[in-house]
Scaffold this motif. Sequence first.
Motif, mmCIF file in Angstrom:
data_model
loop_
_atom_site.group_PDB
_atom_site.id
_atom_site.type_symbol
_atom_site.label_atom_id
_atom_site.label_comp_id
_atom_site.label_asym_id
_atom_site.label_seq_id
_atom_site.Cartn_x
_atom_site.Cartn_y
_atom_site.Cartn_z
ATOM 1 N N LEU A 106 -32.079 -28.076 -52.969
ATOM 2 C CA LEU A 106 -31.008 -27.455 -53.743
ATOM 3 C C LEU A 106 -30.308 -26.318 -53.020
ATOM 4 C CD1 LEU A 106 -32.958 -27.383 -57.097
ATOM 5 C CD2 LEU A 106 -31.388 -29.116 -56.276
ATOM 6 N N ARG A 107 -30.980 -25.783 -51.955
ATOM 7 C CA ARG A 107 -30.374 -24.674 -51.219
ATOM 8 C C ARG A 107 -29.072 -25.105 -50.568
ATOM 9 N NH1 ARG A 107 -33.843 -21.479 -47.709
ATOM 10 N NH2 ARG A 107 -32.144 -21.837 -46.242
ATOM 11 N N LEU A 108 -28.117 -24.199 -50.557
ATOM 12 C CA LEU A 108 -26.818 -24.588 -50.016
ATOM 13 C C LEU A 108 -26.689 -24.362 -48.514
ATOM 14 C CD1 LEU A 108 -24.278 -23.630 -52.799
ATOM 15 C CD2 LEU A 108 -25.201 -25.859 -52.199
ATOM 16 N N ILE A 109 -27.510 -23.424 -47.970
ATOM 17 C CA ILE A 109 -27.393 -23.186 -46.526
ATOM 18 C C ILE A 109 -28.605 -23.790 -45.826
ATOM 19 C CG2 ILE A 109 -27.244 -21.427 -44.726
ATOM 20 C CD1 ILE A 109 -25.917 -19.650 -46.964
ATOM 21 N N PRO A 110 -28.363 -24.796 -44.978
ATOM 22 C CA PRO A 110 -29.492 -25.457 -44.308
ATOM 23 C C PRO A 110 -30.179 -24.527 -43.322
ATOM 24 C CG PRO A 110 -27.373 -26.473 -43.721
ATOM 25 C CD PRO A 110 -27.062 -25.329 -44.590
ATOM 26 N N ASN A 111 -31.484 -24.792 -43.068
ATOM 27 C CA ASN A 111 -32.247 -23.991 -42.104
ATOM 28 C C ASN A 111 -31.609 -24.045 -40.734
ATOM 29 O OD1 ASN A 111 -34.176 -23.118 -43.896
ATOM 30 N ND2 ASN A 111 -35.461 -24.936 -43.577
ATOM 31 N N SER A 112 -31.275 -25.257 -40.322
ATOM 32 C CA SER A 112 -30.558 -25.397 -39.062
ATOM 33 C C SER A 112 -29.563 -26.531 -39.237
ATOM 34 C CB SER A 112 -31.538 -25.727 -37.932
ATOM 35 O OG SER A 112 -32.126 -26.978 -38.204
ATOM 36 N N PHE A 113 -28.478 -26.469 -38.516
ATOM 37 C CA PHE A 113 -27.440 -27.483 -38.691
ATOM 38 C C PHE A 113 -27.720 -28.700 -37.822
ATOM 39 C CE2 PHE A 113 -25.477 -23.847 -40.586
ATOM 40 C CZ PHE A 113 -24.675 -24.374 -41.579
ATOM 41 N N LEU B 16 -20.343 -28.621 -52.297
ATOM 42 C CA LEU B 16 -21.062 -27.731 -51.387
ATOM 43 C C LEU B 16 -22.425 -28.332 -51.072
ATOM 44 C CD1 LEU B 16 -20.227 -24.332 -53.145
ATOM 45 C CD2 LEU B 16 -19.085 -25.363 -51.179
ATOM 46 N N TRP B 17 -23.084 -28.857 -52.119
ATOM 47 C CA TRP B 17 -24.400 -29.459 -51.936
ATOM 48 C C TRP B 17 -24.328 -30.643 -50.980
ATOM 49 C CZ3 TRP B 17 -26.047 -34.421 -53.020
ATOM 50 C CH2 TRP B 17 -27.414 -34.640 -52.862
ATOM 51 N N MET B 18 -23.318 -31.475 -51.171
ATOM 52 C CA MET B 18 -23.194 -32.683 -50.357
ATOM 53 C C MET B 18 -22.996 -32.330 -48.884
ATOM 54 S SD MET B 18 -20.311 -35.615 -50.682
ATOM 55 C CE MET B 18 -19.055 -34.559 -49.959
ATOM 56 N N VAL B 19 -22.078 -31.391 -48.622
ATOM 57 C CA VAL B 19 -21.808 -31.007 -47.241
ATOM 58 C C VAL B 19 -23.062 -30.402 -46.624
ATOM 59 C CG1 VAL B 19 -20.431 -29.527 -45.745
ATOM 60 C CG2 VAL B 19 -19.355 -30.695 -47.680
ATOM 61 N N SER B 20 -23.728 -29.543 -47.394
ATOM 62 C CA SER B 20 -24.932 -28.900 -46.892
ATOM 63 C C SER B 20 -26.029 -29.933 -46.600
ATOM 64 C CB SER B 20 -25.399 -27.860 -47.912
ATOM 65 O OG SER B 20 -26.780 -27.772 -47.932
ATOM 66 N N SER C 255 -25.737 -32.889 -45.738
ATOM 67 C CA SER C 255 -25.474 -33.754 -44.591
ATOM 68 C C SER C 255 -25.881 -33.087 -43.276
ATOM 69 C CB SER C 255 -24.003 -34.184 -44.563
ATOM 70 O OG SER C 255 -23.175 -33.071 -44.460
ATOM 71 N N PHE C 256 -26.226 -31.805 -43.335
ATOM 72 C CA PHE C 256 -26.714 -31.122 -42.123
ATOM 73 C C PHE C 256 -28.226 -30.934 -42.139
ATOM 74 C CE2 PHE C 256 -22.283 -29.582 -42.288
ATOM 75 C CZ PHE C 256 -21.871 -30.014 -41.033
ATOM 76 N N LYS C 257 -28.881 -31.323 -43.243
ATOM 77 C CA LYS C 257 -30.318 -31.067 -43.354
ATOM 78 C C LYS C 257 -31.139 -32.209 -42.750
ATOM 79 C CE LYS C 257 -30.025 -28.260 -47.529
ATOM 80 N NZ LYS C 257 -30.087 -28.281 -48.995
ATOM 81 N N THR C 258 -32.394 -31.891 -42.391
ATOM 82 C CA THR C 258 -33.306 -32.963 -42.000
ATOM 83 C C THR C 258 -33.861 -33.585 -43.273
ATOM 84 O OG1 THR C 258 -35.196 -31.500 -42.008
ATOM 85 C CG2 THR C 258 -34.024 -31.729 -39.916
ATOM 86 N N GLN C 259 -34.384 -34.807 -43.148
ATOM 87 C CA GLN C 259 -34.949 -35.474 -44.324
ATOM 88 C C GLN C 259 -36.003 -34.591 -44.987
ATOM 89 O OE1 GLN C 259 -34.441 -38.425 -45.858
ATOM 90 N NE2 GLN C 259 -33.006 -39.410 -44.480
ATOM 91 N N SER C 260 -36.866 -33.968 -44.184
ATOM 92 C CA SER C 260 -37.960 -33.198 -44.791
ATOM 93 C C SER C 260 -37.420 -31.954 -45.484
ATOM 94 C CB SER C 260 -39.008 -32.843 -43.738
ATOM 95 O OG SER C 260 -38.435 -31.976 -42.789
ATOM 96 N N GLU C 261 -36.408 -31.320 -44.872
ATOM 97 C CA GLU C 261 -35.852 -30.149 -45.561
ATOM 98 C C GLU C 261 -35.166 -30.575 -46.844
ATOM 99 O OE1 GLU C 261 -32.785 -27.906 -43.606
ATOM 100 O OE2 GLU C 261 -32.731 -26.457 -45.243
ATOM 101 N N PHE C 262 -34.533 -31.726 -46.797
ATOM 102 C CA PHE C 262 -33.834 -32.225 -47.976
ATOM 103 C C PHE C 262 -34.787 -32.337 -49.157
ATOM 104 C CE2 PHE C 262 -32.430 -35.608 -50.762
ATOM 105 C CZ PHE C 262 -31.116 -35.272 -50.990
ATOM 106 N N PHE C 263 -35.998 -32.873 -48.895
ATOM 107 C CA PHE C 263 -36.916 -33.072 -50.016
ATOM 108 C C PHE C 263 -37.678 -31.812 -50.392
ATOM 109 C CE2 PHE C 263 -36.220 -37.555 -48.895
ATOM 110 C CZ PHE C 263 -35.817 -37.978 -50.155
ATOM 111 N N SER C 264 -37.917 -30.926 -49.411
ATOM 112 C CA SER C 264 -38.668 -29.724 -49.763
ATOM 113 C C SER C 264 -37.748 -28.652 -50.327
ATOM 114 C CB SER C 264 -39.400 -29.192 -48.525
ATOM 115 O OG SER C 264 -38.427 -28.802 -47.566
ATOM 116 N N ASN C 265 -36.496 -28.670 -49.920
ATOM 117 C CA ASN C 265 -35.611 -27.567 -50.294
ATOM 118 C C ASN C 265 -34.212 -28.102 -50.586
ATOM 119 O OD1 ASN C 265 -34.906 -25.019 -50.818
ATOM 120 N ND2 ASN C 265 -35.332 -24.207 -48.766
#
Lengths: 274, 300
Positions: free
Chosen positions: A43-50, A25-29, A31-41
């Motif tokens: 562990l969250r499973l649902i990305p802010n935007s896809f 779930l983490w991996m799929v999620s 892959s939709f995150k931006t680099q900055s969201e990836f580092f700031s957040n």
Amino acid sequence: MKILRLSLFHVVMTAFCIVWIYPFLWMVSASFKTQSEFFSNGLRLIPNSFQLGNLVRAWNEANFERYFINSVVISVSTILIVLLATATCGYVLGRYVFKGKKLVLGVLVASMFVPMEFAIIPIYDLIKHLGLMNNLLGVILAEAGGAHIIFILLFSTFFGQIPKELEEASIMDGCGFFRTFFTIMLPLSKPIVGSVTIMQFIWSWNSFMIPLILTLSSPNLRPLAVGLYALRGENVVDWTGIAAGGTIAILPIIVIFLFLQRYFVDGIAGAVKG
Amino acid sequence: MKTKWKIELWCWIFLVPTLLLFVLFQGWPIAASLYYATLDWSGLTSDATYVGLDNFANVAKDPYFWNAFKNSFKFMFGVVPLNLIIPLILAVILNRPRLKGASIYRTLIFLPVVTTTSIVGIIMVFIWGSDGAVNDALMRIGLLSTPINWLGDAKWSMFTVVLISVWKNLGINMIYWLAGLQGIPKDLYEAAEVDGARGTKLFVHITVPLLLPIGAVILLLNVVNSLKVFDLIKTMTNGGPFFATDVVSTYIYRYAFSSEMGLPQLGYASAAGLFFAVTISALAIIQSVLNKRIKGRAKL
């Protein structure tokens, strides 16, 4: 009381399963995150935007289109070779008595316990001498090599149980050995063909050591499993790209498994029982 | 008589694909390994010199080989018990016929088995990294005050790769056990229940003894497979940190195929591979002899 205990069981079990598959779930999620969201957040499973950018980047720039095609070609060709070899071998071992049968069977079964991973050096050398080093055929042959004794036993058990009358009828109709096998016996063995196909597909798609070694000098022949590893070596900072590559590599196999799991699980259960 | 001869010929024709693949990729490699192991040879050039048993002597003298050898067994002793006991418990729980959702739970637990090990390894590097999910969760519930570098700290790395390997392969062992459980005739349980046996007693007196033969097969598969581990270790730690997770397969890879050690040494790596292959085969033979004993006894 009983209902309470049962619902508690399901709550615990569901939580356990979510933790269990969290890495996917983490991996799929990711892959939709931006680099900055990836580092700031991260562990969250649902990305802010896809964001589809990571997947596009992996597919186009990181060569995953190529790796994907390689994976498909290697898997499909390996399955065809393995199916042909194990079905014909299982057929004669399961139905016929001939001189040398015991020896063949004994050698094949014994080979199950010889750890072939350590024979990778001569296999590498063999492929080199066959002139297949910069050729997908080399990877395919090395993958299809080996005895696949489990598949042979599955086929031989199955063919051994088919009534003799069927074969006699086909001989009466004028079919020879070859035609009896391909027009009557092989179509009957659909369930085993299904099991072998899906099991071999999963093993070929996931295999790592053989393609890693055989594609050391030809990056264009890498399958997904090796391509992602190489990408990580070159590019440790692009975590969202790596997650996207992982998603491209793992999602097809999960989807296929979910649809065909009966064949896979039955095959494994049959192999260990027999 | 003529047709019998013809059928035998056809049988051998049908064996050709398997025998050809077998000879090329199993028979020949075994013979070739024996030969390569007596050479001082990089594998790249044609200047191989015969050195007899020197490679074996050098392997036996190399402390890094013995470190890898020890680690392979450490890994095996970590993985195998967990991968037999936990899946057995799960299989017993999920084998109850009237349990709703059992097949969904089984599928989810099985999922890691079908996924690509090397990719799982790469993803796990992040999840078990200093700011990954594992540290975060442990710190939130107060079990940890500072994050642990699970894979980068030599104290923890073996423990971590063992856990991840158990997670990866637990599902397939659960299926093995389920196959065994479903092979036990139901009337045995019914008869025992009539005699007043319940729960744990049923498990100890019926399930366990009847599962022993299949359990022996599962043990053998797990021992052999855990000693061959490569993908997971190569992608997660590459044998590090400081050789703490270096196993024989990563050791061989380093000597045969990577430039980390200067020129590859195929002859030397073959000797190390053979040495270990013999060890594993010996273990497999001992175990299959024991298996036959267990099977013999179970039939009585």
